[in-house]
Design a protein around this motif. Sequence first.
Motif, short mmCIF file in Angstrom:
data_model
loop_
_atom_site.label_atom_id
_atom_site.label_comp_id
_atom_site.label_asym_id
_atom_site.label_seq_id
_atom_site.Cartn_x
_atom_site.Cartn_y
_atom_site.Cartn_z
N GLU A 28 0.84 -1.19 0.00
CA GLU A 28 0.00 0.00 0.00
C GLU A 28 0.88 1.24 0.00
O GLU A 28 1.90 1.29 0.69
CB GLU A 28 -0.91 0.03 1.23
CG GLU A 28 -1.98 -1.04 1.26
CD GLU A 28 -3.17 -0.72 0.36
OE1 GLU A 28 -3.28 0.44 -0.09
OE2 GLU A 28 -3.98 -1.64 0.12
N LEU A 29 0.48 2.27 -0.74
CA LEU A 29 1.20 3.53 -0.70
C LEU A 29 1.12 4.14 0.70
O LEU A 29 0.07 4.12 1.34
CB LEU A 29 0.62 4.51 -1.71
CG LEU A 29 1.03 4.33 -3.17
CD1 LEU A 29 0.29 5.33 -4.05
CD2 LEU A 29 2.54 4.51 -3.35
N ASP A 30 2.23 4.67 1.16
CA ASP A 30 2.31 5.33 2.46
C ASP A 30 1.41 6.57 2.43
O ASP A 30 1.57 7.44 1.58
CB ASP A 30 3.76 5.72 2.74
CG ASP A 30 3.97 6.26 4.14
OD1 ASP A 30 2.97 6.56 4.82
OD2 ASP A 30 5.13 6.37 4.56
N ALA A 31 0.48 6.64 3.36
CA ALA A 31 -0.46 7.76 3.40
C ALA A 31 -0.09 8.81 4.44
O ALA A 31 -0.81 9.80 4.61
CB ALA A 31 -1.87 7.25 3.68
N GLU A 32 1.02 8.62 5.14
CA GLU A 32 1.40 9.56 6.20
C GLU A 32 2.08 10.81 5.63
O GLU A 32 2.74 10.75 4.59
CB GLU A 32 2.37 8.88 7.18
CG GLU A 32 1.75 7.72 7.95
CD GLU A 32 2.73 7.09 8.92
OE1 GLU A 32 3.84 7.65 9.07
OE2 GLU A 32 2.40 6.06 9.52
N GLY A 33 1.87 11.92 6.31
CA GLY A 33 2.59 13.14 5.96
C GLY A 33 2.00 13.93 4.81
O GLY A 33 2.66 14.84 4.28
N GLY A 34 0.77 13.60 4.39
CA GLY A 34 0.17 14.33 3.29
C GLY A 34 -0.29 15.72 3.70
O GLY A 34 -0.48 16.03 4.89
N MET A 35 -0.49 16.59 2.72
CA MET A 35 -0.97 17.94 2.97
C MET A 35 -2.44 17.89 3.38
O MET A 35 -3.20 17.03 2.94
CB MET A 35 -0.82 18.79 1.71
CG MET A 35 0.60 18.93 1.21
SD MET A 35 0.69 19.78 -0.41
CE MET A 35 0.11 21.42 0.05
N LYS A 36 -2.84 18.83 4.22
CA LYS A 36 -4.24 18.88 4.64
C LYS A 36 -5.13 19.49 3.56
O LYS A 36 -6.33 19.20 3.49
CB LYS A 36 -4.36 19.69 5.94
CG LYS A 36 -3.70 19.01 7.14
CD LYS A 36 -3.91 19.83 8.40
CE LYS A 36 -3.28 19.12 9.60
NZ LYS A 36 -3.47 19.88 10.87
#
Length: 231
Positions: A156-164
């Motif tokens: 799965e692609l890492d979903a952490e640290g994305g822009m709000k």
Amino acid sequence: MTGEAFKGFGSKAIPFLKALDFHQSREWFLENRDLFEKELRDPLGDLVDTLTQRFAEAGLGLRGDRKKSLFRINRDVRFAKDKRPYNRHLSAILSPDGTKMEQGVFFVHIGLDRCFAGVAWWQPAPELLTAMRKAIASHPDTFRAVVAALRKNGLELDAEGGMKRTPRGFEEVADKDLVAAIRNRHFAVRHAIDPAGIHGPELVEELVDFTLRAKPLLDWGRAIEGKTAKD
């Protein structure tokens, strides 16, 4: 020490990290440097060399060097509130040109908190990140095929640290999966390594298998990077 086929990290590798984390002392580290080199640093160098050969055989376009690819055990504390001098882990990176400056890399981390490997386009330069976002918006089927291929391979692609918020220029993108992807600051997949499994040569097969399963992400990013370089 010259490169050898990876045989595994030493049985005292994790205990050494625990002791180093407890002491956090240059004097203690220097007294135990031989143990560090035998149990951790030299085996990691062997792993880099062995993976370089195996990745070449598999056509993955990733390579490293037992000296240049390893990160230092020392922490850079110049601008950090945490002044502990040593990391709780040891890590290395393999990249298209063998340096730490490239994107589309393989990363391995052996530490107290966790052991893992990753394949990533990690915080790419603004020009490349914008190109990736444009590729998602303009060719959603291609991106979704990459995500589907990764999932089929257990990743799965890492979903952490994305822009709000959605970055400027992509406000018209409405599909939730594409919005989430466009808000990413990086594109990465990870593989958890059982700490009990780092002591034998079987780790090489595990990491080669993971990187082959992550190849759809590498191919997608490289295609975009290639077009960006030509523009």
